[in-house]
Motif scaffolding. Structure first.
Motif, PDB file in Angstrom:
ATOM      1  N   ILE A 348       0.823  -1.208   0.000  1.00 31.32           N
ATOM      2  CA  ILE A 348       0.000   0.000   0.000  1.00 31.32           C
ATOM      3  C   ILE A 348       0.857   1.256   0.000  1.00 31.32           C
ATOM      4  CG2 ILE A 348      -0.216   0.155   2.515  1.00 31.32           C
ATOM      5  CD1 ILE A 348      -2.951   0.872  -0.149  1.00 31.32           C
ATOM      6  N   GLY A 349       2.032   1.205   0.617  1.00 28.59           N
ATOM      7  CA  GLY A 349       2.905   2.372   0.617  1.00 28.59           C
ATOM      8  C   GLY A 349       3.365   2.755  -0.777  1.00 28.59           C
ATOM      9  N   HIS A 350       3.546   1.761  -1.642  1.00 27.13           N
ATOM     10  CA  HIS A 350       3.968   2.024  -3.018  1.00 27.13           C
ATOM     11  C   HIS A 350       2.820   2.664  -3.809  1.00 27.13           C
ATOM     12  CE1 HIS A 350       7.799  -0.269  -2.702  1.00 27.13           C
ATOM     13  NE2 HIS A 350       7.121  -0.883  -1.754  1.00 27.13           N
ATOM     14  N   TYR A 351       1.593   2.216  -3.540  1.00 31.85           N
ATOM     15  CA  TYR A 351       0.440   2.843  -4.200  1.00 31.85           C
ATOM     16  C   TYR A 351       0.260   4.280  -3.718  1.00 31.85           C
ATOM     17  CZ  TYR A 351      -0.908  -1.531  -6.329  1.00 31.85           C
ATOM     18  OH  TYR A 351      -0.922  -2.666  -7.108  1.00 31.85           O
ATOM     19  N   PHE A 352       0.483   4.505  -2.440  1.00 35.94           N
ATOM     20  CA  PHE A 352       0.411   5.860  -1.892  1.00 35.94           C
ATOM     21  C   PHE A 352       1.409   6.786  -2.596  1.00 35.94           C
ATOM     22  CE2 PHE A 352       2.506   8.719   1.218  1.00 35.94           C
ATOM     23  CZ  PHE A 352       1.492   9.650   1.362  1.00 35.94           C
ATOM     24  N   LYS A 353       2.628   6.314  -2.792  1.00 35.61           N
ATOM     25  CA  LYS A 353       3.647   7.148  -3.438  1.00 35.61           C
ATOM     26  C   LYS A 353       3.261   7.476  -4.877  1.00 35.61           C
ATOM     27  CE  LYS A 353       7.438   5.317  -0.628  1.00 35.61           C
ATOM     28  NZ  LYS A 353       8.632   4.429  -0.627  1.00 35.61           N
ATOM     29  N   ARG A 354       2.772   6.472  -5.614  1.00 32.77           N
ATOM     30  CA  ARG A 354       2.409   6.726  -7.015  1.00 32.77           C
ATOM     31  C   ARG A 354       1.223   7.695  -7.093  1.00 32.77           C
ATOM     32  NH1 ARG A 354       3.019   8.686 -10.823  1.00 32.77           N
ATOM     33  NH2 ARG A 354       2.308   8.117 -12.913  1.00 32.77           N
ATOM     34  N   LEU A 355       0.231   7.512  -6.233  1.00 30.21           N
ATOM     35  CA  LEU A 355      -0.931   8.400  -6.252  1.00 30.21           C
ATOM     36  C   LEU A 355      -0.553   9.821  -5.837  1.00 30.21           C
ATOM     37  CD1 LEU A 355      -3.628   6.013  -4.739  1.00 30.21           C
ATOM     38  CD2 LEU A 355      -3.497   6.833  -7.099  1.00 30.21           C
ATOM     39  N   THR A 356       0.430   9.949  -4.969  1.00 35.54           N
ATOM     40  CA  THR A 356       0.888  11.271  -4.550  1.00 35.54           C
ATOM     41  C   THR A 356       1.615  11.982  -5.686  1.00 35.54           C
ATOM     42  OG1 THR A 356       1.082  10.541  -2.247  1.00 35.54           O
ATOM     43  CG2 THR A 356       2.297  12.521  -2.878  1.00 35.54           C
ATOM     44  N   ILE A 357       2.484  11.265  -6.373  1.00 37.55           N
ATOM     45  CA  ILE A 357       3.260  11.863  -7.464  1.00 37.55           C
ATOM     46  C   ILE A 357       2.382  12.194  -8.666  1.00 37.55           C
ATOM     47  CG2 ILE A 357       5.099  11.399  -9.145  1.00 37.55           C
ATOM     48  CD1 ILE A 357       6.074  12.088  -6.335  1.00 37.55           C
ATOM     49  N   PHE A 358       1.290  11.456  -8.840  1.00 38.23           N
ATOM     50  CA  PHE A 358       0.376  11.716  -9.960  1.00 38.23           C
ATOM     51  C   PHE A 358      -0.017  13.188 -10.044  1.00 38.23           C
ATOM     52  CE2 PHE A 358      -4.145  12.408 -10.934  1.00 38.23           C
ATOM     53  CZ  PHE A 358      -4.158  12.116 -12.285  1.00 38.23           C
ATOM     54  N   ASP A 359      -0.248  13.809  -8.902  1.00 43.38           N
ATOM     55  CA  ASP A 359      -0.712  15.196  -8.885  1.00 43.38           C
ATOM     56  C   ASP A 359       0.294  16.166  -9.493  1.00 43.38           C
ATOM     57  OD1 ASP A 359      -2.456  17.384  -8.149  1.00 43.38           O
ATOM     58  OD2 ASP A 359      -1.054  17.810  -6.523  1.00 43.38           O
ATOM     59  N   SER A 360       1.571  15.831  -9.423  1.00 38.91           N
ATOM     60  CA  SER A 360       2.596  16.776  -9.864  1.00 38.91           C
ATOM     61  C   SER A 360       2.954  16.640 -11.346  1.00 38.91           C
ATOM     62  CB  SER A 360       3.872  16.596  -9.027  1.00 38.91           C
ATOM     63  OG  SER A 360       4.445  15.325  -9.265  1.00 38.91           O
ATOM     64  N   GLU A 361       2.457  15.631 -12.013  1.00 39.86           N
ATOM     65  CA  GLU A 361       2.837  15.407 -13.411  1.00 39.86           C
ATOM     66  C   GLU A 361       1.906  16.152 -14.366  1.00 39.86           C
ATOM     67  OE1 GLU A 361       4.677  11.489 -14.486  1.00 39.86           O
ATOM     68  OE2 GLU A 361       3.448  10.824 -12.811  1.00 39.86           O
ATOM     69  N   PHE A 362       2.486  16.885 -15.301  1.00 40.30           N
ATOM     70  CA  PHE A 362       1.747  17.650 -16.310  1.00 40.30           C
ATOM     71  C   PHE A 362       0.783  18.662 -15.670  1.00 40.30           C
ATOM     72  CE2 PHE A 362       2.700  13.571 -18.476  1.00 40.30           C
ATOM     73  CZ  PHE A 362       3.495  14.071 -19.508  1.00 40.30           C
ATOM     74  N   GLY A 363       1.136  19.176 -14.516  1.00 40.14           N
ATOM     75  CA  GLY A 363       0.323  20.189 -13.861  1.00 40.14           C
ATOM     76  C   GLY A 363      -0.448  19.633 -12.692  1.00 40.14           C
ATOM     77  N   ASN A 364      -0.354  20.308 -11.537  1.00 42.85           N
ATOM     78  CA  ASN A 364      -1.040  19.815 -10.352  1.00 42.85           C
ATOM     79  C   ASN A 364      -2.481  20.340 -10.296  1.00 42.85           C
ATOM     80  OD1 ASN A 364      -0.751  22.484  -9.599  1.00 42.85           O
ATOM     81  ND2 ASN A 364       0.781  22.093  -8.019  1.00 42.85           N
ATOM     82  N   VAL A 365      -3.166  20.035  -9.195  1.00 41.28           N
ATOM     83  CA  VAL A 365      -4.570  20.435  -9.045  1.00 41.28           C
ATOM     84  C   VAL A 365      -4.735  21.940  -9.193  1.00 41.28           C
ATOM     85  CG1 VAL A 365      -6.447  20.640  -7.364  1.00 41.28           C
ATOM     86  CG2 VAL A 365      -5.313  18.431  -7.702  1.00 41.28           C
ATOM     87  N   ASP A 366      -3.909  22.730  -8.523  1.00 41.23           N
ATOM     88  CA  ASP A 366      -4.029  24.188  -8.590  1.00 41.23           C
ATOM     89  C   ASP A 366      -3.847  24.700 -10.019  1.00 41.23           C
ATOM     90  OD1 ASP A 366      -4.483  24.311  -5.893  1.00 41.23           O
ATOM     91  OD2 ASP A 366      -2.420  24.824  -5.370  1.00 41.23           O
ATOM     92  N   HIS A 367      -2.847  24.160 -10.715  1.00 37.42           N
ATOM     93  CA  HIS A 367      -2.588  24.591 -12.093  1.00 37.42           C
ATOM     94  C   HIS A 367      -3.790  24.318 -12.982  1.00 37.42           C
ATOM     95  CE1 HIS A 367      -0.447  25.125 -15.919  1.00 37.42           C
ATOM     96  NE2 HIS A 367      -0.998  23.986 -16.299  1.00 37.42           N
TER      97      HIS A 367
END
Length: 376
Positions: A348-367
């Motif tokens: 589960i820790g590996h899934y947490f890391k991937r889901l966390t990094i997803f936000d920063s690729e090609f623009g985050n939520v704020d962008h």
């Protein structure tokens, strides 16, 4: 959302699901990302043999006549196993540039190499000061006879350590943030003057800082129109976002299932923690977040061929909604697992890391929230 796949697409999904289950168990993946290579070329060759790498390309371009929906199916299954092989950088990004704007010669050379699994491509677009602005470029490409000379620095180029070729954005004219004057080039990574610094990312993939020091490339390395490539870059990155939204949905589905199963096994005060109503409510919210994300992922994929403004708004809306859901599901999964969730041994820790990094690729939520609002 009522969405039915074709019989062929269901067959692909079933085959990929089986491949991921058999080849991408948690322990196997840990060993792969900890290895010197960080990936498995034999898996890439297997994907090529199964036709997965050629699915998004038309038959005229040497593919199998699929499109964005097929990429979505592939990436959702990859997300379930946290597959690290570079489908998005090579097939979606590089393949997208050649598919939409490549010359006949470029398509023949590069798309065929992608479909066969012969070459790996990385998309070098981000710069240290760019802050998700695709037009904020300090990398330059100056005319030199019939070719160009590239100078600059690209940051966090995913899959670059494995790549044989790079697709690079550079400024051929204008000032740093001008919308015009941007071009795209393809070059062999072994070209003189290309310097890389490789490293492992938080989520177990590999990336590079890529430096171009007076790199000479021929004129036929230009993809599309000189100085007018920004709309093309935006289209390809929107396709990449849609693909990664599908990947995040696959990862969220598995994270939810793991958390539910753990809540049935872990006991506190003599009963499984899943019996506690407050945790039941939290897991119900996680399920709702996942279902909404799947619908947004489908919508974004279906709108990739819509008019530019509609496509951008829909993709940004999906990136915002799925980014928020990925953050919540990742956080809740770790909290319900407790301290165990942060250990390397627990998947589960590996899934947490991937889901966390997803936000920063090609623009985050704020962008993407700002982009969505700006297109209203």
């Amino acid at each position: 959302m009522d969405f039915n796949f074709t019989e062929e697409q269901e067959m692909v999904r079933d085959g990929l699901s089986r491949l991921v289950r058999e080849q991408y168990g948690a322990e196997t993946r840990r060993e792969v990302i900890a290895s010197e290579a960080g990936w498995r070329p034999e898996i890439w060759a297997q994907l090529a043999e199964l036709g997965i790498l050629g699915m998004p390309f038309s038959e005229e371009d040497g593919g199998f006549g699929g499109g964005a929906i097929d990429s979505m199916i592939v990436m959702e299954e990859f997300g379930k196993g946290l597959v690290v092989e570079p489908f998005v950088p090579t097939v979606v990004c590089a393949g997208g540039f050649f598919k939409h704007a490549g010359t006949a010669a470029q398509k023949e050379e590069h798309i065929s190499a992608i479909v066969s699994g012969e070459r790996i491509y990385a998309f070098a677009y981000a710069e240290p000061r760019g802050r998700y602005d695709l037009a904020d470029l300090q990398t330059t490409a100056k005319k030199d006879g019939g070719g160009y000379v590239l100078n600059g620095h690209k940051a966090v180029v995913i899959a670059a350590p494995w790549a044989s070729h790079l697709v690079v954005t550079a400024r051929t004219s204008g000032e740093r943030r001008d919308k015009d004057g941007i071009s795209v080039f393809v070059l062999d990574k072994s070209t003189d003057g290309v310097v890389t610094r490789d490293y492992e990312t938080v989520d177990g993939r590999r990336a590079s800082e890529v430096y171009f020091e007076n790199v000479h490339v021929p004129g036929d390395s230009l993809i599309g129109e000189e100085g007018g490539a920004l709309p093309l870059i935006e289209r390809v990155t929107d396709e990449a976002i849609a693909a990664q939204c599908a990947e995040a949905c696959g990862a969220m589905k598995v994270a939810n299932a793991m958390t539910l199963e753990y809540s049935k096994q872990r006991k506190q005060f003599g009963v499984p923690i899943g019996k506690f109503q407050v945790l039941q409510h939290r897991m119900a919210d996680m399920f709702t977040e996942y279902e909404q994300s799947v619908s947004m992922s489908y919508l974004a994929t279906l709108k990739l061929d819509a008019p530019e403004k509609e496509r951008k708004r829909t993709v940004s809306a999906a990136k915002v909604r799925i980014g928020q859901a990925a953050h919540r599901i990742g956080q809740e999964s770790i909290q319900i697992h407790g301290g165990n969730g942060m250990t390397d041994e627990y998947a589960i820790g590996h899934y947490f890391k991937r889901l966390t990094i997803f936000d920063s690729e090609f623009g985050n939520v704020d962008h993407h929230m700002k982009r969505h609002v700006s297109l209203a």
